[in-house]
Scaffold this motif. Sequence first.
Motif, mmCIF file in Angstrom:
data_model
loop_
_atom_site.group_PDB
_atom_site.id
_atom_site.type_symbol
_atom_site.label_atom_id
_atom_site.label_comp_id
_atom_site.label_asym_id
_atom_site.label_seq_id
_atom_site.Cartn_x
_atom_site.Cartn_y
_atom_site.Cartn_z
ATOM 1 N N ASP A 145 47.056 37.581 36.005
ATOM 2 C CA ASP A 145 47.240 37.617 37.457
ATOM 3 C C ASP A 145 47.469 39.048 37.930
ATOM 4 N N LEU A 146 48.282 39.794 37.186
ATOM 5 C CA LEU A 146 48.558 41.187 37.546
ATOM 6 C C LEU A 146 47.286 42.023 37.469
ATOM 7 N N THR A 147 46.511 41.799 36.424
ATOM 8 C CA THR A 147 45.259 42.547 36.261
ATOM 9 C C THR A 147 44.320 42.268 37.433
ATOM 10 N N ASN A 148 44.205 41.008 37.805
ATOM 11 C CA ASN A 148 43.348 40.663 38.945
ATOM 12 C C ASN A 148 43.876 41.267 40.240
ATOM 13 N N MET A 149 45.188 41.238 40.406
ATOM 14 C CA MET A 149 45.772 41.795 41.627
ATOM 15 C C MET A 149 45.527 43.303 41.706
ATOM 16 N N VAL A 150 45.608 43.979 40.572
ATOM 17 C CA VAL A 150 45.328 45.422 40.545
ATOM 18 C C VAL A 150 43.866 45.660 40.900
ATOM 19 N N ARG A 151 42.983 44.896 40.297
ATOM 20 C CA ARG A 151 41.545 45.080 40.542
ATOM 21 C C ARG A 151 41.171 44.805 41.998
ATOM 22 N N GLU A 152 41.786 43.766 42.576
ATOM 23 C CA GLU A 152 41.480 43.410 43.967
ATOM 24 C C GLU A 152 42.203 44.327 44.942
ATOM 25 N N PRO A 162 42.899 50.351 43.125
ATOM 26 C CA PRO A 162 43.509 49.891 41.879
ATOM 27 C C PRO A 162 44.557 50.843 41.288
ATOM 28 N N LEU A 163 44.301 52.133 41.313
ATOM 29 C CA LEU A 163 45.258 53.098 40.767
ATOM 30 C C LEU A 163 46.624 52.978 41.448
ATOM 31 N N ILE A 204 52.274 50.277 42.309
ATOM 32 C CA ILE A 204 53.079 49.405 43.184
ATOM 33 C C ILE A 204 53.611 48.220 42.378
ATOM 34 N N LEU A 205 52.745 47.594 41.600
ATOM 35 C CA LEU A 205 53.156 46.425 40.822
ATOM 36 C C LEU A 205 54.095 46.809 39.678
#
Length: 135
Positions: free
Chosen positions: A16-23, A67-68, A73-74
Amino acid sequence: MSKEKPYKFVDDDTFDLTNMVREGVPFPYFTKLSNQIHLDVEEWSSYLHLSERTIQRYKKENKSFDPLYSERILQIELLYKKGIAVFGVAENFYTWMDTVSLPLGNVKPKELLDTAFGINAIYDELGRIEHGIFA
């Protein structure tokens, strides 16, 4: 009259975190997080290595962060989630983040949020506190 839901920190699910970063972290999400953890635009500007003006542009255009920046932020959000869990009371953790820490090089932990190494150092210190190991 609608009652606003209390803020809920992001889950630690890697996918979920990876997807949130990508989006990209949406600006409204960023705003709620900022309000919850008491960080202002000037502080975020320093942590994200973005100008305040650029952050204001994200707000004006209601843009998601690249994403960066989303990743940082996350990372900060997860750190705050961990810190609040360790301290048990959010305000106690916020106070600790604003207090000079000898084990962290005689700086306020908050001052280390601008690099992944600094965030990891805070995590390590929280782990020591959690296990009763005080330097």
